[in-house]
Write a protein that holds these residues in place. Sequence first.
Motif, PDB file in Angstrom:
ATOM      1  N   UNK A   1       0.832  -1.197   0.000  1.00  0.00           N
ATOM      2  CA  UNK A   1       0.000   0.000   0.000  1.00  0.00           C
ATOM      3  C   UNK A   1       0.871   1.253   0.000  1.00  0.00           C
ATOM      4  N   UNK A   2       1.951   1.251   0.781  1.00  0.00           N
ATOM      5  CA  UNK A   2       2.870   2.393   0.785  1.00  0.00           C
ATOM      6  C   UNK A   2       3.511   2.588  -0.588  1.00  0.00           C
ATOM      7  N   UNK A   3       3.929   1.505  -1.208  1.00  0.00           N
ATOM      8  CA  UNK A   3       4.553   1.613  -2.527  1.00  0.00           C
ATOM      9  C   UNK A   3       3.563   2.193  -3.545  1.00  0.00           C
ATOM     10  N   UNK A   4       2.338   1.693  -3.506  1.00  0.00           N
ATOM     11  CA  UNK A   4       1.322   2.223  -4.431  1.00  0.00           C
ATOM     12  C   UNK A   4       1.117   3.717  -4.205  1.00  0.00           C
ATOM     13  N   UNK A   5       1.055   4.139  -2.953  1.00  0.00           N
ATOM     14  CA  UNK A   5       0.813   5.553  -2.669  1.00  0.00           C
ATOM     15  C   UNK A   5       2.021   6.418  -3.010  1.00  0.00           C
ATOM     16  N   UNK A   6       3.212   5.849  -2.924  1.00  0.00           N
ATOM     17  CA  UNK A   6       4.402   6.578  -3.365  1.00  0.00           C
ATOM     18  C   UNK A   6       4.347   6.806  -4.875  1.00  0.00           C
ATOM     19  N   UNK A   7       3.926   5.791  -5.601  1.00  0.00           N
ATOM     20  CA  UNK A   7       3.771   5.933  -7.055  1.00  0.00           C
ATOM     21  C   UNK A   7       2.712   6.988  -7.373  1.00  0.00           C
ATOM     22  N   UNK A   8       1.587   6.926  -6.686  1.00  0.00           N
ATOM     23  CA  UNK A   8       0.486   7.842  -6.980  1.00  0.00           C
ATOM     24  C   UNK A   8       0.799   9.284  -6.590  1.00  0.00           C
ATOM     25  N   UNK A   9       1.758   9.477  -5.694  1.00  0.00           N
ATOM     26  CA  UNK A   9       2.125  10.826  -5.270  1.00  0.00           C
ATOM     27  C   UNK A   9       2.873  11.595  -6.340  1.00  0.00           C
ATOM     28  N   UNK A  10       3.424  10.890  -7.310  1.00  0.00           N
ATOM     29  CA  UNK A  10       4.250  11.527  -8.347  1.00  0.00           C
ATOM     30  C   UNK A  10       3.374  11.899  -9.541  1.00  0.00           C
ATOM     31  N   UNK A  11       3.353  13.173  -9.938  1.00  0.00           N
ATOM     32  CA  UNK A  11       2.624  13.554 -11.158  1.00  0.00           C
ATOM     33  C   UNK A  11       3.461  13.190 -12.389  1.00  0.00           C
ATOM     34  N   UNK A  12       3.544  11.897 -12.647  1.00  0.00           N
ATOM     35  CA  UNK A  12       4.480  11.384 -13.655  1.00  0.00           C
ATOM     36  C   UNK A  12       3.882  11.397 -15.053  1.00  0.00           C
ATOM     37  N   UNK A  13       4.742  11.720 -16.010  1.00  0.00           N
ATOM     38  CA  UNK A  13       4.370  11.622 -17.422  1.00  0.00           C
ATOM     39  C   UNK A  13       4.967  10.385 -18.072  1.00  0.00           C
ATOM     40  N   UNK A  14       5.886   9.715 -17.364  1.00  0.00           N
ATOM     41  CA  UNK A  14       6.510   8.497 -17.885  1.00  0.00           C
ATOM     42  C   UNK A  14       7.075   7.707 -16.717  1.00  0.00           C
ATOM     43  N   UNK A  15       7.463   6.466 -16.981  1.00  0.00           N
ATOM     44  CA  UNK A  15       8.075   5.638 -15.944  1.00  0.00           C
ATOM     45  C   UNK A  15       9.262   6.346 -15.295  1.00  0.00           C
ATOM     46  N   UNK A  16      10.054   7.025 -16.115  1.00  0.00           N
ATOM     47  CA  UNK A  16      11.300   7.612 -15.641  1.00  0.00           C
ATOM     48  C   UNK A  16      11.087   8.757 -14.658  1.00  0.00           C
ATOM     49  N   UNK A  17       9.858   9.260 -14.546  1.00  0.00           N
ATOM     50  CA  UNK A  17       9.578  10.341 -13.606  1.00  0.00           C
ATOM     51  C   UNK A  17       9.460   9.845 -12.168  1.00  0.00           C
ATOM     52  N   UNK A  18       9.310   8.549 -11.989  1.00  0.00           N
ATOM     53  CA  UNK A  18       9.090   8.017 -10.648  1.00  0.00           C
ATOM     54  C   UNK A  18      10.379   7.918  -9.838  1.00  0.00           C
ATOM     55  N   UNK A  19      10.214   7.800  -8.528  1.00  0.00           N
ATOM     56  CA  UNK A  19      11.353   7.761  -7.608  1.00  0.00           C
ATOM     57  C   UNK A  19      12.045   6.408  -7.702  1.00  0.00           C
ATOM     58  N   UNK A  20      13.359   6.385  -7.920  1.00  0.00           N
ATOM     59  CA  UNK A  20      14.070   5.116  -7.817  1.00  0.00           C
ATOM     60  C   UNK A  20      14.182   4.726  -6.335  1.00  0.00           C
ATOM     61  N   UNK A  21      13.676   3.577  -6.003  1.00  0.00           N
ATOM     62  CA  UNK A  21      13.638   3.179  -4.595  1.00  0.00           C
ATOM     63  C   UNK A  21      13.886   1.687  -4.458  1.00  0.00           C
ATOM     64  N   UNK A  22      14.184   1.294  -3.235  1.00  0.00           N
ATOM     65  CA  UNK A  22      14.345  -0.128  -2.943  1.00  0.00           C
ATOM     66  C   UNK A  22      13.549  -0.444  -1.691  1.00  0.00           C
ATOM     67  N   UNK A  23      12.794  -1.525  -1.738  1.00  0.00           N
ATOM     68  CA  UNK A  23      12.002  -1.976  -0.597  1.00  0.00           C
ATOM     69  C   UNK A  23      12.686  -3.185   0.016  1.00  0.00           C
ATOM     70  N   UNK A  24      13.066  -3.054   1.272  1.00  0.00           N
ATOM     71  CA  UNK A  24      13.643  -4.154   2.027  1.00  0.00           C
ATOM     72  C   UNK A  24      12.520  -4.733   2.890  1.00  0.00           C
TER      73      UNK A  24
END
Length: 244
Positions: free
Chosen positions: A23-46
Amino acid sequence: MNGRLLRPRLGVIGGLGPLATADFYRKTIEAVPAASDADHIPLIILSVPQIPDRSRAIREGSDRPLPWLIEAVAMLNGLNVEIIAIACNTAHHWYDELARGSEADIVHIADAAIAELQRRYDGGRVAVLATRGTLSSGFYQSRLREAGLHCANPSRPPFQLAVDEAIHMVKIGRLAEARAACAAAFQSCADDGLGAAILACTELPIAAEGIVPEGMQVIDSTLALALECERRLRGTASVRNAAI
């Protein structure tokens, strides 16, 4: 590849529980007003679901989860992340110890949630729906006081029992029952005349989907954390808010 092209900016300590981390990952994605994949935050989930039960440890006066959390922070620092998010409210009981040992800033979920609440609510009494461990730790209560607010949870036993049930049911994947329990907790808040609540366990926003009472200001701590991470890394998430 030498790895220099692959640098996550955000490190996430998750698995506490797994569905809440998703759910956190989904909301992190939705927080970005992205126009393409490359606009999203590079992150790692442990994701480490085996970290000992945080709420039980606090209530028993134990630090059993702390070595696991310290190791997780060190692992993410080893990847040179810029900030760290812990997708679990109760784990923030050990925030000070973790922050002292981290080169990357660790975003405090309660600070993010309360900041969102202040932007949307000018009352004084707030319900904090959380694990018994989070409530025993007191970090939400102290931060609310500093913000001029007051934790005023319903005192009747059915309230906390309903919160406990909602959290547990999400953890075992029984979402219909989780929503019924969460609705009961909201009803207790309404009966006590509380106009605002913080969902201060990352399972609870999942349980609360579609059932938030009309007229109650409810803050999703998971979304607040995601928005704060985005603000720190890009400064663009202010287009949304963390109220449900």
